[in-house]
Design a protein around this motif. Structure first.
Motif, short mmCIF file in Angstrom:
data_model
loop_
_atom_site.label_atom_id
_atom_site.label_comp_id
_atom_site.label_asym_id
_atom_site.label_seq_id
_atom_site.Cartn_x
_atom_site.Cartn_y
_atom_site.Cartn_z
N ARG A 292 0.84 -1.21 0.00
CA ARG A 292 0.00 0.00 0.00
C ARG A 292 0.86 1.26 0.00
NH1 ARG A 292 -3.02 -0.59 5.00
NH2 ARG A 292 -3.17 1.67 4.90
N LEU A 293 1.96 1.21 0.77
CA LEU A 293 2.85 2.38 0.85
C LEU A 293 3.60 2.62 -0.45
CD1 LEU A 293 4.50 2.07 4.37
CD2 LEU A 293 3.09 3.94 3.54
N TRP A 294 4.10 1.54 -1.06
CA TRP A 294 4.93 1.65 -2.26
C TRP A 294 4.29 0.83 -3.37
CZ3 TRP A 294 7.50 0.87 2.50
CH2 TRP A 294 8.22 1.98 2.95
N PRO A 295 3.25 1.34 -4.01
CA PRO A 295 2.58 0.58 -5.07
C PRO A 295 3.46 0.45 -6.31
CG PRO A 295 1.71 2.80 -4.97
CD PRO A 295 2.66 2.65 -3.81
N THR A 296 3.17 -0.54 -7.12
CA THR A 296 4.00 -0.80 -8.30
C THR A 296 3.79 0.22 -9.41
OG1 THR A 296 2.31 -2.32 -9.12
CG2 THR A 296 4.12 -3.28 -7.85
N ASP A 297 2.77 1.09 -9.31
CA ASP A 297 2.56 2.08 -10.38
C ASP A 297 3.43 3.32 -10.23
OD1 ASP A 297 1.38 3.56 -8.36
OD2 ASP A 297 -0.62 3.53 -9.23
N GLY A 298 4.24 3.39 -9.17
CA GLY A 298 5.18 4.50 -9.04
C GLY A 298 4.65 5.71 -8.31
N ARG A 299 3.39 5.71 -7.94
CA ARG A 299 2.84 6.86 -7.23
C ARG A 299 2.78 6.55 -5.74
NH1 ARG A 299 -1.34 6.10 -10.81
NH2 ARG A 299 -0.77 6.91 -12.81
N LEU A 300 3.22 7.49 -4.94
CA LEU A 300 3.10 7.29 -3.50
C LEU A 300 1.62 7.22 -3.16
CD1 LEU A 300 5.88 9.70 -2.22
CD2 LEU A 300 5.99 7.23 -2.48
N ALA A 301 1.25 6.18 -2.44
CA ALA A 301 -0.17 5.90 -2.24
C ALA A 301 -0.77 6.64 -1.06
CB ALA A 301 -0.37 4.40 -2.05
#
Length: 127
Positions: A10-19
């Motif tokens: 949740r903190l570091w999603p694979t899409d590159g955006r900080l969640a």
């Protein structure tokens, strides 16, 4: 799935955006949280200080997670951070206590080409 791993994803999603916002992340850390960044000699002690630093951060990088490994209370995250075109790879060692992040050690390095003698043995990971 491991609850701590789910939190990291949740903190570091694979899409590159900080969640999560600095406020949301704040709740996921222990009161005595510690962040070490040995390459710059920085140590941030306490979740309140970490939240203050995050709120003041002028332009957070985009982050591409390359790998999360570990289980239980110890994980390693390998990622690629883009600070407005300046690329760094990061290994982040994350330690949990009672379901919250207690300590992180982030080690950054700039990409470089392998020396010729070694390059013939290697394949390149994604950049």
């Amino acid at each position: 799935m491991d609850r701590n791993r789910e939190l990291l994803e949740r903190l570091w999603p694979t899409d590159g955006r900080l969640a999560l916002s600095a406020e949301a992340e704040h709740e996921l850390r222990t009161d005595d949280y510690v962040l070490d960044m040995p390459q710059s000699g920085e140590r941030i002690v306490g979740r309140d200080l970490m939240r203050a630093m995050q709120q003041e951060y002028p332009n957070p990088p985009s982050i591409q997670i390359l790998r999360i490994s570990g289980a239980g209370d110890h994980f390693v995250i390998v990622g690629r951070s883009d600070y407005d075109g300046d690329i760094y790879y990061v290994a982040n060692v994350v330690e949990f206590r009672d379901g919250r992040i207690a300590r992180e050690t982030r080690i950054y390095g700039a990409p470089f080409e392998p020396p010729p003698w070694r390059a013939k043995y290697a394949t390149s990971p994604p950049r």
